[in-house]
Design an enzyme around this catalytic site. Structure first.
Site, PDB file in Angstrom:
ATOM      1  N   CYS A 164       0.768  -1.358   0.003  1.00 34.96           N
ATOM      2  CA  CYS A 164       0.066   0.034   0.133  1.00 34.96           C
ATOM      3  C   CYS A 164       0.860   1.193  -0.033  1.00 34.96           C
ATOM      4  O   CYS A 164       0.283   2.368   0.101  1.00 34.96           O
ATOM      5  CB  CYS A 164      -0.698  -0.223   1.238  1.00 34.96           C
ATOM      6  SG  CYS A 164      -2.054  -1.237   1.408  1.00 34.96           S
ATOM      7  N   PHE A 223       1.843  -3.400   4.220  1.00 33.41           N
ATOM      8  CA  PHE A 223       2.378  -4.695   4.803  1.00 33.41           C
ATOM      9  C   PHE A 223       3.807  -4.976   4.655  1.00 33.41           C
ATOM     10  O   PHE A 223       4.469  -4.522   3.454  1.00 33.41           O
ATOM     11  CB  PHE A 223       1.538  -5.826   3.952  1.00 33.41           C
ATOM     12  CG  PHE A 223       0.118  -5.907   4.719  1.00 33.41           C
ATOM     13  CD1 PHE A 223      -0.550  -5.064   5.238  1.00 33.41           C
ATOM     14  CD2 PHE A 223      -0.929  -7.139   3.943  1.00 33.41           C
ATOM     15  CE1 PHE A 223      -1.912  -5.203   5.958  1.00 33.41           C
ATOM     16  CE2 PHE A 223      -2.048  -7.157   4.382  1.00 33.41           C
ATOM     17  CZ  PHE A 223      -2.461  -6.161   5.254  1.00 33.41           C
TER      18      PHE A 223
END
Length: 698
Positions: A194, A442
């Protein structure tokens, strides 16, 4: 030599390294494809108005093979790109879905808008080599991966698309943009979950600073609304499941009612440019990229540490590189995704870095508290595209002096930051302004971008923000295969006046020129055009916009003109790397040998004879020489040639050729016997192969 002294030449025989550059970098163009809409003006207006792009997940949103599992998915809300608006956008990239994944098409569309917005059209070789691309994706194309897995599980290996690998590589979005616009500078792709979009922008910023490029298209793109992604994130307990019956309320960053993020898709692309280059050409300047901070949590694969130390380090490093003090920042576009733990930790990290400026309703500076909002309440979480889209929102906040609100924020939890923007946009302080845009991913990867508003005289764009003009004359489309009936209907008559809009095969220097159609032939919609300079070029139908259609008399061609046209086509074939060899000297003066019986069915015979020019020639695949694009039969495997050569019912003796060269000669002799013009033999044969693979008639 005195003790303790060492010769400089022994230590560094090549001399000193060149000094590192530290050039200033500005943003001159923006492009957006989001669930809120297409195009920067539309998206920004809807964001400030409190609109949302989140809606109920429908069966049509999923690939056909995934629709049966829809009732089993815990999360039934998504933030999807409105496809009707996308198709209507004049700069939209209309791609063949068999060849190009959605995340690539979104990047091409956003890049086209950004280039138009920046007014940058690199035409010279020097300009193209100084312009690069850094566009990443977090998950690329999970849809194709899932469908490929089903085919393999069912033992249908031969049905796997030859475009499967190119469609699933993360770097193909950057590659497609580079190819579409002829950009030969750095070609870079980031895949950091992300944080991808922010890392891509930061890396492009660094490349320009140190002199690797003068202009960069940077950003992120994503499209993974499918059952695999939705089920996978649901198993992580990361998606919102409480609001399936109220989709508009599902994404609610910082709010006490949040229970997970909403899967979104889209793309954001920025044009970054070296400051002096932008000023020299009078480009509009949105902001200066001042700093880029990176860090790692070193804690857990999906969860940040409770104190948010990784986020703190990223923001601190961005500020340090930018030369900014925390009190000089007036707005932060937060990463907050609407997950219970992640949003709390980001609040703590911001409070640790900015202190009372963020936590006190009356900061020591005397001004308003630091404004903080998360635009994911309106767009959902765009994964790899989020950082780029939100950096654009931060830039627009700088430009318009207003912070966008956080949708659905009614009861902050925890109520730590005093400047959380909810309900309606918040005005930003007057005077010099700087903002941060945060992105975390992540694996514990973090990025923060520091942006400064343009100063007086730096080329700041005039308000209000205007939409790109239509039509957009940029090479943003690739070739789309049509049925033979559609392609024949699309062919333009001789004498038609056209505007060259361009496609992936069009030279940049041709785009925008007018031309006259001399002749149109064959599947693929190829047209020979005459430019005002007298130069002849060959382009496809989807690269042309019709300006004037000829009258019936203007479409006639004399025998001399037809002969001249055949001569030019032959010369072009040789230039592309194919060799014409007459069967015998002066063969045209001798009676032709009897044509051997053909087993080609009438429909296929008509397809071949359409290209017949009445001359006999032997075709070889060239092994060098010749410029420009060419299709080479020699690149096909022998087995493929045999298998698809059978589609034309070649005699068994010809199919029995044992080497590739023998088979190529056999195919060439067969087509020559059918009196098929050499320049189209290869195109005919390869087109037949494509259509045979797709199960279409030849």
């Amino acid at each position: 030599m005195a003790a303790g002294r060492v010769s400089r030449s022994l230590l560094d025989p090549f001399g000193d390294l060149p000094p590192l550059l530290a050039r200033r970098v500005v943003v001159t163009g923006l492009g957006l494809v989001t669930p809120l809409g297409i195009g920067v003006p539309t998206v920004w207006e809807r964001l400030l108005a409190g609109a949302t792009g989140v809606r109920r997940l429908e069966a049509d949103d999923l690939p056909e093979a995934h629709r049966a599992v829809l009732p089993q998915l815990p999360c039934r809300v998504v933030a999807a790109v409105p496809q009707a608006e996308l198709a209507a956008a004049p700069w939209a990239c209309q791609e063949d879905p068999r060849r190009t994944a959605k995340f690539m098409s979104y990047a091409l569309t956003a890049a086209a808008e950004a280039l138009q917005d920046a007014g940058w059209r690199p035409e010279t070789q020097e300009q193209r080599q100084a312009t690069g691309v850094a566009i990443g994706a977090g998950m690329s194309c999970t849809t194709d991966m899932a469908e490929a897995g089903v085919l393999l599980a069912e033992g249908k290996v031969r049905r796997l698309s030859p475009f499967f690998v190119p469609k699933t590589l993360v770097n193909m979005a950057a590659g497609a943009v580079s190819i579409a616009h002829g950009l030969q500078g750095p070609n870079h792709a980031v895949a950091t979950a992300c944080a991808t979009g922010a890392h891509a922008i930061g890396d492009a910023f660094s490349m320009i600073r140190r002199g690797d490029a003068t202009v960069m298209l940077a950003g992120g793109t994503e499209s993974c609304i499918d059952a695999v992604s939705l089920a996978g994130f649901s198993r992580l307990k990361a998606l919102a499941t409480r609001y399936n019956d109220d989709p508009a309320a599902a994404s609610r960053p910082f709010d006490a009612g949040r229970d997970g993020f909403v899967m979104g898709e889209g793309a954001g692309v920025l044009v970054l440019e070296e400051l002096e280059h932008a000023l020299q050409r009078g480009a509009p300047i949105y902001a200066e990229v001042r700093g880029y901070g990176l860090s790692g949590d070193a804690h857990h694969i999906t969860q940040p540490p409770p104190d948010g130390i990784g986020a703190q380090l990223a923001m601190q490093r961005a500020l340090r590189q930018a030369g900014l003090a925390p009190q000089q920042v007036c707005y932060i576009n937060a990463h907050a995704t609407s997950t219970p733990q992640g949003d709390d930790i980001e609040q703590r990290a911001i409070a640790a870095v900015f202190g009372e400026a963020a936590t006190s309703a009356a900061p020591p500076s005397g001004g308003p508290p630091l404004a903080v909002s998360s635009t994911k309440g309106a767009t959902g979480h765009l994964l790899g595209a989020a950082g780029a889209v939100e950096a654009i929102f931060a830039l627009l906040a700088l430009r318009h002096g207003v912070a966008p609100p956080t949708a659905n924020l009614t009861a902050p939890d925890l109520p730590l930051l005093a400047g959380l923007v909810a309900g309606s946009p918040a005005p930003l302080p007057q005077g010099p302004r700087a903002v941060l845009s945060n992105s975390f991913g992540f694996g514990g990867t973090n990025a923060s971008l520091a942006l400064q508003a343009p100063w007086a005289g730096a080329g700041a764009a005039a308000e209000p923000l205007a939409p790109p003009p239509a039509p957009l004359t940029l090479p943003v489309t690739h070739n789309v295969e049509l049925s033979s009936e559609d392609e024949q209907a699309a062919l333009l008559p001789r004498g038609a006046v056209v505007l060259i809009r361009g496609n992936a095969r069009t030279r940049q220097s041709l785009i925008g020129q007018r031309a006259v159609v001399r002749r149109a032939v064959g599947l693929g919609g190829w047209h020979w055009l005459v430019l005002p300079s007298g130069e002849e070029v060959k382009l496809q139908r989807n690269a042309l916009e019709v300006l004037e259609r000829p009258t019936a008399g203007e479409m006639d061609m004399s025998e001399e003109e037809e002969e001249e046209q055949r001569r030019r086509e032959q010369q072009q074939s040789v230039a592309r790397g194919y060799v014409y060899e007459p069967a015998e000297p002066h063969a045209e003066d001798r009676p032709r040998p009897p044509r051997r019986p053909s087993s080609v069915p009438p429909q296929q015979r008509s397809f071949l004879e359409e290209y017949s020019q009445g001359g006999r020639a032997r075709v070889h695949s060239s092994r060098g020489g010749g410029g420009g694009p060419r299709i080479n039969l020699g690149k096909l495997q022998t087995a493929s040639l045999k298998r698809y050569g059978a589609a034309y019912h070649l005699p068994a003796a010809e199919q029995a050729a044992t080497t590739r060269e023998q088979l190529l000669d056999a195919v060439a002799e067969h087509f020559a016997a059918q009196q098929v013009e050499e320049g189209e033999v290869i195109a005919c044969f390869l087109q037949a192969i494509k259509r045979h693979r797709m199960g279409l008639p030849h």
